[in-house]
Design a protein around this motif. Structure first.
Motif, PDB file in Angstrom:
ATOM      1  N   ALA A   1       0.827  -1.210   0.000  1.00 30.63           N
ATOM      2  CA  ALA A   1       0.000   0.000   0.000  1.00 30.63           C
ATOM      3  C   ALA A   1       0.863   1.263   0.000  1.00 30.63           C
ATOM      4  CB  ALA A   1      -0.930  -0.001   1.213  1.00 30.63           C
ATOM      5  N   LYS A   2       1.991   1.211   0.717  1.00 26.52           N
ATOM      6  CA  LYS A   2       2.892   2.367   0.758  1.00 26.52           C
ATOM      7  C   LYS A   2       3.713   2.473  -0.531  1.00 26.52           C
ATOM      8  CE  LYS A   2       1.763   3.761   4.887  1.00 26.52           C
ATOM      9  NZ  LYS A   2       0.994   5.026   5.072  1.00 26.52           N
ATOM     10  N   GLU A   3       4.152   1.336  -1.050  1.00 24.88           N
ATOM     11  CA  GLU A   3       4.916   1.352  -2.300  1.00 24.88           C
ATOM     12  C   GLU A   3       4.070   1.904  -3.445  1.00 24.88           C
ATOM     13  OE1 GLU A   3       7.765  -1.956  -3.589  1.00 24.88           O
ATOM     14  OE2 GLU A   3       6.054  -2.250  -4.949  1.00 24.88           O
ATOM     15  N   ASN A   4       2.797   1.572  -3.439  1.00 26.63           N
ATOM     16  CA  ASN A   4       1.897   2.014  -4.505  1.00 26.63           C
ATOM     17  C   ASN A   4       1.627   3.518  -4.490  1.00 26.63           C
ATOM     18  OD1 ASN A   4       1.623  -0.444  -5.777  1.00 26.63           O
ATOM     19  ND2 ASN A   4      -0.232  -1.024  -4.642  1.00 26.63           N
ATOM     20  N   LEU A   5       2.036   4.189  -3.419  1.00 24.76           N
ATOM     21  CA  LEU A   5       1.893   5.648  -3.363  1.00 24.76           C
ATOM     22  C   LEU A   5       2.961   6.351  -4.195  1.00 24.76           C
ATOM     23  CD1 LEU A   5       1.230   6.202   0.466  1.00 24.76           C
ATOM     24  CD2 LEU A   5      -0.469   6.189  -1.389  1.00 24.76           C
ATOM     25  N   ILE A   6       4.043   5.648  -4.501  1.00 25.51           N
ATOM     26  CA  ILE A   6       5.202   6.287  -5.139  1.00 25.51           C
ATOM     27  C   ILE A   6       5.026   6.313  -6.657  1.00 25.51           C
ATOM     28  CG2 ILE A   6       7.709   6.280  -5.384  1.00 25.51           C
ATOM     29  CD1 ILE A   6       7.836   4.593  -2.811  1.00 25.51           C
ATOM     30  N   THR A   7       4.952   7.502  -7.195  1.00 25.33           N
ATOM     31  CA  THR A   7       4.803   7.677  -8.641  1.00 25.33           C
ATOM     32  C   THR A   7       6.146   8.052  -9.274  1.00 25.33           C
ATOM     33  OG1 THR A   7       4.329  10.050  -8.532  1.00 25.33           O
ATOM     34  CG2 THR A   7       2.463   8.532  -8.263  1.00 25.33           C
ATOM     35  N   ASN A   8       6.169   8.017 -10.594  1.00 27.07           N
ATOM     36  CA  ASN A   8       7.353   8.468 -11.314  1.00 27.07           C
ATOM     37  C   ASN A   8       7.675   9.924 -10.988  1.00 27.07           C
ATOM     38  OD1 ASN A   8       7.693   6.003 -12.821  1.00 27.07           O
ATOM     39  ND2 ASN A   8       5.944   6.636 -14.074  1.00 27.07           N
ATOM     40  N   LYS A   9       6.637  10.713 -10.806  1.00 28.16           N
ATOM     41  CA  LYS A   9       6.853  12.132 -10.507  1.00 28.16           C
ATOM     42  C   LYS A   9       7.500  12.308  -9.139  1.00 28.16           C
ATOM     43  CE  LYS A   9       4.207  14.896 -12.591  1.00 28.16           C
ATOM     44  NZ  LYS A   9       3.052  15.650 -13.119  1.00 28.16           N
ATOM     45  N   HIS A  10       7.191  11.428  -8.192  1.00 24.66           N
ATOM     46  CA  HIS A  10       7.859  11.500  -6.893  1.00 24.66           C
ATOM     47  C   HIS A  10       9.359  11.246  -7.035  1.00 24.66           C
ATOM     48  CE1 HIS A  10       3.730  10.569  -5.014  1.00 24.66           C
ATOM     49  NE2 HIS A  10       4.024  11.817  -4.721  1.00 24.66           N
ATOM     50  N   LEU A  11       9.748  10.350  -7.929  1.00 20.15           N
ATOM     51  CA  LEU A  11      11.174  10.114  -8.161  1.00 20.15           C
ATOM     52  C   LEU A  11      11.813  11.331  -8.817  1.00 20.15           C
ATOM     53  CD1 LEU A  11      11.334   6.389  -9.380  1.00 20.15           C
ATOM     54  CD2 LEU A  11      11.376   7.305  -7.046  1.00 20.15           C
ATOM     55  N   LEU A  12      11.111  11.981  -9.722  1.00 21.59           N
ATOM     56  CA  LEU A  12      11.627  13.185 -10.370  1.00 21.59           C
ATOM     57  C   LEU A  12      11.804  14.329  -9.383  1.00 21.59           C
ATOM     58  CD1 LEU A  12       9.409  13.171 -13.591  1.00 21.59           C
ATOM     59  CD2 LEU A  12      11.897  12.904 -13.544  1.00 21.59           C
ATOM     60  N   ALA A  13      10.933  14.393  -8.387  1.00 22.89           N
ATOM     61  CA  ALA A  13      10.931  15.504  -7.435  1.00 22.89           C
ATOM     62  C   ALA A  13      11.675  15.192  -6.146  1.00 22.89           C
ATOM     63  CB  ALA A  13       9.495  15.899  -7.108  1.00 22.89           C
ATOM     64  N   MET A  14      12.209  13.973  -6.004  1.00 26.28           N
ATOM     65  CA  MET A  14      12.904  13.528  -4.780  1.00 26.28           C
ATOM     66  C   MET A  14      11.971  13.491  -3.574  1.00 26.28           C
ATOM     67  SD  MET A  14      16.158  12.778  -5.311  1.00 26.28           S
ATOM     68  CE  MET A  14      17.433  13.022  -6.556  1.00 26.28           C
ATOM     69  N   THR A  15      10.724  13.118  -3.802  1.00 26.40           N
ATOM     70  CA  THR A  15       9.757  13.038  -2.698  1.00 26.40           C
ATOM     71  C   THR A  15       9.172  11.636  -2.573  1.00 26.40           C
ATOM     72  OG1 THR A  15       8.035  13.860  -4.204  1.00 26.40           O
ATOM     73  CG2 THR A  15       9.124  15.481  -2.769  1.00 26.40           C
ATOM     74  N   SER A  16       9.989  10.619  -2.768  1.00 26.20           N
ATOM     75  CA  SER A  16       9.498   9.235  -2.699  1.00 26.20           C
ATOM     76  C   SER A  16       9.133   8.816  -1.285  1.00 26.20           C
ATOM     77  CB  SER A  16      10.564   8.276  -3.242  1.00 26.20           C
ATOM     78  OG  SER A  16      11.694   8.256  -2.383  1.00 26.20           O
ATOM     79  N   GLY A  17       9.699   9.497  -0.278  1.00 26.88           N
ATOM     80  CA  GLY A  17       9.460   9.114   1.116  1.00 26.88           C
ATOM     81  C   GLY A  17      10.319   7.958   1.584  1.00 26.88           C
ATOM     82  N   LEU A  18      11.211   7.476   0.720  1.00 21.84           N
ATOM     83  CA  LEU A  18      12.060   6.337   1.084  1.00 21.84           C
ATOM     84  C   LEU A  18      13.206   6.766   1.980  1.00 21.84           C
ATOM     85  CD1 LEU A  18      12.069   4.672  -2.427  1.00 21.84           C
ATOM     86  CD2 LEU A  18      10.985   3.757  -0.368  1.00 21.84           C
ATOM     87  N   GLU A  19      13.599   5.866   2.872  1.00 16.27           N
ATOM     88  CA  GLU A  19      14.675   6.138   3.821  1.00 16.27           C
ATOM     89  C   GLU A  19      16.027   6.091   3.117  1.00 16.27           C
ATOM     90  OE1 GLU A  19      16.049   7.522   6.196  1.00 16.27           O
ATOM     91  OE2 GLU A  19      15.490   6.388   7.979  1.00 16.27           O
ATOM     92  N   ASP A  20      16.897   6.987   3.505  1.00 14.23           N
ATOM     93  CA  ASP A  20      18.234   7.084   2.942  1.00 14.23           C
ATOM     94  C   ASP A  20      19.210   6.341   3.857  1.00 14.23           C
ATOM     95  OD1 ASP A  20      20.445   7.869   1.564  1.00 14.23           O
ATOM     96  OD2 ASP A  20      20.324   9.988   2.080  1.00 14.23           O
ATOM     97  N   ILE A  21      19.142   4.997   3.868  1.00 12.74           N
ATOM     98  CA  ILE A  21      19.916   4.239   4.852  1.00 12.74           C
ATOM     99  C   ILE A  21      21.339   3.932   4.405  1.00 12.74           C
ATOM    100  CG2 ILE A  21      17.842   3.172   5.815  1.00 12.74           C
ATOM    101  CD1 ILE A  21      18.660   0.584   4.349  1.00 12.74           C
ATOM    102  N   ASN A  22      21.646   4.145   3.110  1.00 15.38           N
ATOM    103  CA  ASN A  22      23.006   3.891   2.621  1.00 15.38           C
ATOM    104  C   ASN A  22      23.559   5.117   1.905  1.00 15.38           C
ATOM    105  OD1 ASN A  22      23.631   0.972   3.182  1.00 15.38           O
ATOM    106  ND2 ASN A  22      21.655   0.749   2.150  1.00 15.38           N
ATOM    107  N   ASN A  23      23.362   6.283   2.545  1.00 16.19           N
ATOM    108  CA  ASN A  23      23.814   7.544   1.963  1.00 16.19           C
ATOM    109  C   ASN A  23      23.244   7.780   0.561  1.00 16.19           C
ATOM    110  OD1 ASN A  23      25.463   8.254   4.194  1.00 16.19           O
ATOM    111  ND2 ASN A  23      26.998   6.796   3.482  1.00 16.19           N
ATOM    112  N   GLY A  24      22.070   7.256   0.332  1.00 18.34           N
ATOM    113  CA  GLY A  24      21.394   7.506  -0.933  1.00 18.34           C
ATOM    114  C   GLY A  24      21.942   6.732  -2.100  1.00 18.34           C
TER     115      GLY A  24
END
Length: 355
Positions: free
Chosen positions: A138-161
């Protein structure tokens, strides 16, 4: 009263003359030049023809050499005004773009959308399947291509990105609610490849590189995909984007997407478009930080400038108001591997001194 009106008129005329004298000639209506797709021909303009200050050139070049630069190009209306190489670098030497190449991924994503292969508003998993993160579906399905373009995926940066395998992509916030600089954008290359049923390299070369006469190639650096090319190829891409995605009479990328790329993409980091950095906004965030800073990213640079910024100070600066593209390639200016540093501020002081 007539003497008063006469005095006001004289003051107005003097002010108008002063404004014209100080206005840089880069605001002329001269047509934009595009170099031939093949060959080494590229029209030039002299410092003198622009009305710029010749005595400001050498201090700029000295600073670039001092700060570990390898190459520097200034275009005005597509014509080369300055082209300089340092420390053994040459016009035929390839150099890596680092994160400045993120903008290539954003551009190709837009091309694939205009050709009907994908929709940036659709979720990423529509194209590369579920399970590309470790998030609940349900959370993964919130992430759109536009979120990747805008850096707003909400994913944790656990390995320095850097790492983008499912185990490394963990939940931090719902997509669209948090801005964080992250290499997860590279998943857009998988999206484009799946959507077009072509390899990333093939689609990139056909739809972008070869259409504007770039050279260069992609290579893997850790978990990231990095582009390397000559400095003139970087300048060609900057020229394309400064002309809103059009190369001569050919629309490579549609104007609507070009404009969206170079404008604020979300309301968290105002200084970020579609993998492009934006100057002159009221506030900004920096990579690897959740702090918000007031004012423009590069106060000495024009407010309408947008930028592709990469590790070790790889730069594409585009200034629409001056019809200018500026390219810098090299090693880290101050032995710090940040994409953005005080180098930008001082460099733009030196560039401003030209006009």
């Amino acid at each position: 009263m007539s003497k008063y009106i006469y005095s006001l008129l004289i003051l107005f005329l003097c002010a108008s003359c002063s404004t014209e004298k100080n206005e840089p000639s880069t605001t002329t209506t001269e047509t934009v030049y595009f170099p031939p797709i093949s060959g080494t021909t590229w029209e030039t303009k002299t410092i003198a023809s622009l009305g710029w200050k010749q005595d400001a050139v050498q201090p700029l070049l000295d600073y670039l050499a001092l700060k570990n630069s390898k190459s520097f190009i200034v275009l005005v209306n597509g014509r080369i005004v300055m082209e300089n190489y340092f420390n053994g670098h040459s016009a035929t030497t390839n150099w890596y773009w680092a994160s400045a190449g993120k903008t290539l991924t954003a551009t190709l994503t837009g091309i694939a959308e205009q050709e009907g292969y994908l929709n940036t508003n659709n979720k990423v998993s529509d194209y590369i399947g579920a399970g590309w993160t470790s998030l609940p579906l349900a959370k993964e399905n919130l992430i759109t291509n536009k979120h990747l373009l805008a850096m707003t995926s909400g994913l944790e940066d656990i390995n320095n990105g850097d790492a983008v395998d499912p185990a490394s992509l963990t939940y931090k916030a719902d997509a669209g609610t948090r801005w964080a600089y992250h290499n997860v954008y590279v998943k857009l290359q998988d999206v484009v490849a799946k959507a077009t049923n072509q390899t990333w390299n093939t689609y990139f070369n056909t739809k972008l590189r070869d259409k504007i006469g770039m050279d260069g190639t992609w290579f893997q650096s850790g978990n990231n995909s990095v582009y390397a090319s000559t400095t003139r190829s970087m300048a060609r891409f900057g020229l394309l984007m400064s002309n809103k995605g059009k190369w001569k009479n050919t629309v490579v990328l549609n104007e609507n997407y070009s404009n969206a790329s170079a404008n604020t993409s979300q309301n968290i980091n105002l200084a970020y478009g579609y993998l492009w950095w934006l100057n002159g906004k009221a506030s900004y965030h920096l990579p690897q930080s959740q702090l918000q800073f007031s004012g423009s990213i590069i106060p000495t640079a024009p407010n309408d400038m947008y930028m592709a910024l990469g590790k070790n100070d790889q730069k594409i600066y585009i200034v629409p108001s001056k019809k200018m593209v500026v390219i810098r390639m090299g090693d880290a200016a101050d032995n710090v591997n940040l994409a953005l540093s005080d180098f930008d501020n001082i460099l733009w002081q030196k560039i401003n001194a030209l006009y």
